[in-house]
Design a protein around this motif. Structure first.
Motif: not given
Ligand SMILES: [Mg+2]
Ligand SMILES: Nc1ncnc2c1ncn2[C@@H]1O[C@H](COP(=O)(O)OP(=O)(O)O)[C@@H](O)[C@H]1O
Length: 481
Positions: A374-375, A370-371, A367, A434
């Motif tokens: 992704k962000h 992936s943050n 999590n 998340g």
């Molecule tokens: Mg997340």
């Protein structure tokens, strides 16, 4: 005690003044009588007698009066004076107390009673008046009045001190005894205040003992009301817990029930997608969207289900797990998924063993990674490291991205908290759950998560490659097994 002291002093003062007034009026009446007699009874101290002879004026009425002085200044200027002490007439006043005599004759003969301090004799009450050209002066000693008042004062002071001491001791004992039960009540209240009532199964085992909750007494009423309040609070907390459990159960059930239909939708969408070679473009696009949204909904439902389970029961089957291996795998997966980002790893040589549920812990690390993928924009550096200090294993995941937007920074660990930016919104996998899963799983592992995010300010440099200058750093700590 202060009130009692003030009252006692006021009472003593009033009594003294009153007594003094009564005694003075009595003396004044005697003075009037003596003065009247002086004019009508010839004798020493009048003009009608030879000094040293004859009956004492008024000695028959004045009886036990001590040291009364009678003076007469006759019309021819002759002065006659006598002092009566216990009925004996002493006419040598003129020679014995010449100053006192002068002071007596100096008193204005206007018929008013006056207090005069006579030299050698003390305080006297004096009445001087003129009758038929003769000045008659009568003086009666104030000594008895003063003496009585002083004696009264001493008596009052003694009694006041005695009464105050007794009252103090008795009141103290009574108050201490009657207040003692309140200490027990306070102890009970303190006990309740230390209970953890804000969440979870609540029971309030503390009550005021029955001896202190008998409504017949004042303290008992407090105890009774207190117990009543505790019952009420306990009931409310139970109701709160029941409804919370119900809601959680509902979320868990709903998520669970949604899994199968969602799987069907995804399956059919996929099937249609494969078979739809000759369908028109808009329809194909619609089917793509259905598939993507169904996938997103599935992950949302999985996350909700996991959170609902964590809410209901935070116990995992913890097994010794090598954190290094786990992090290594997770970063490898992220590297494969995020080829635009730069991934670095800093791992100790030896395994770091923690007690954990490997699947859940992998999910936590995934999590966070992936943050960071992704962000953040492409090209961002994501540095992951594992270290040990003070019996704690630490996983640090730092990126050099733009940081968490201010609008969500304080609430990132809350459910469905996510920044409403165009980039995030466009991400299919963003649910806002998340980091709440991260927090809940870490808590279930007796670990903790800390997040530090420094956004790129308007004046700061563009994304560099030095992690920690700006960007987001997530630190996960776990006790070593
Ligand atoms: Mg997340
Ligand atoms: N490394 C990061 N860099 C920038 N923003 C982040 C980062 N990690 C989290 N965020 C912000 O915090 C929000 C919440 O994150 P999260 O709970 O994981 O939800 P999700 O990733 O599903 O949106 C994200 O929507 C994002 O706006």
């Amino acid at each position: 005690m202060a009130i009692v002291i003030v009252v006692a002093i006021a009472l003593a003062g009033a009594t003294t003044l009153g007594t003094r007034h009564i005694l003075s009026s009595q003396l004044d009446r005697q003075l009037d009588t003596a003065s009247a007699r002086q004019a009508t009874h010839p004798g020493t101290g009048t003009c009608a007698s030879i000094p040293g002879r004859g009956p004492a004026p008024g000695s028959d009425v004045l009886g036990n009066l001590l040291s009364s002085i009678f003076v007469a200044r006759c019309a021819n200027g002759q002065v006659s004076a006598s002092m009566v002490a216990e009925g004996e007439v002493n006419s040598t006043v003129t020679t014995t107390y010449p100053e006192a005599l002068g002071e007596l004759l100096a008193v204005p003969a206007d018929g008013h009673r006056r207090d005069v301090d006579l030299t050698g004799l003390g305080a006297y009450r004096v009445l001087s008046q003129v009758r038929d050209g003769t000045v008659y002066v009568v003086a009666l000693p104030m000594e008895s009045v003063n003496h009585a008042v002083n004696a009264l004062l001493v008596l009052e002071a003694g009694l006041t001190v005695l009464a105050l001491t007794t009252a103090g001791v008795v009141c103290r004992r009574v108050i201490v005894t009657s207040i003692k039960p309140l200490n027990r009540l306070a102890a009970t209240a303190n006990q309740v205040s230390e209970l953890d009532l804000d969440s979870g199964e609540v029971n309030l085992p503390v009550r005021v003992p029955p001896t202190l909750s008998d409504p017949a007494t004042e303290v008992g009423q407090v105890g009774y009301a207190f117990n009543h309040m505790l019952n009420n609070v306990e009931g409310a907390l139970e109701a709160r817990q029941r409804s919370e459990t119900k809601v959680r159960q509902f979320v868990a059930d709903a998520s669970h029930e949604l899994r199968n239909p969602l799987a069907s939708i995804r399956g059919y969408a996929e099937l249609t997608h494969r078979a739809a070679h000759d369908t028109p473009e808009p329809v194909r696009h619609a089917i793509d969207r259905i598939e993507a949204q169904a996938t997103r909904m599935s992950s949302l439902v999985e996350d909700m289900l996991l959170l609902a389970r964590l809410d209901n029961d935070q116990t995992f089957d913890l097994v010794p797990t090598d954190l290094v291996e786990l992090v290594l795998n997770a970063v490898s997966d992220s590297r494969a998924a995020g080829t635009d980002h730069t991934w670095t790893l800093d791992l100790p040589d030896d395994p770091v063993t923690v007690a954990a549920d490997p699947d859940r812990l992998t999910q936590v690390i995934t999590n966070v990674l992936s943050n960071a993928r992704k962000h953040t924009p492409p090209g961002t550096l994501v540095a992951t490291s594992v270290s040990i200090a003070d019996g704690l294993a630490t996983v640090r995941i730092a990126d050099t991205g733009p940081g968490i937007p201010e609008s969500v920074r304080d609430t990132v660990f809350e459910r469905f908290a996510r920044a409403d930016t165009a980039r995030t919104a466009s991400k299919e996998g963003s649910t806002g759950l998340g980091l709440s899963i991260v927090a809940a799983v870490m808590e279930a592992h007796q670990g903790s998560v800390h997040l530090d995010s420094r956004p790129v300010g308007p004046g700061s440099e563009p994304a560099g490659d030095q992690p920690g200058q700006h960007g987001t750093t997530v630190v996960l700590t776990l006790p070593l097994a």
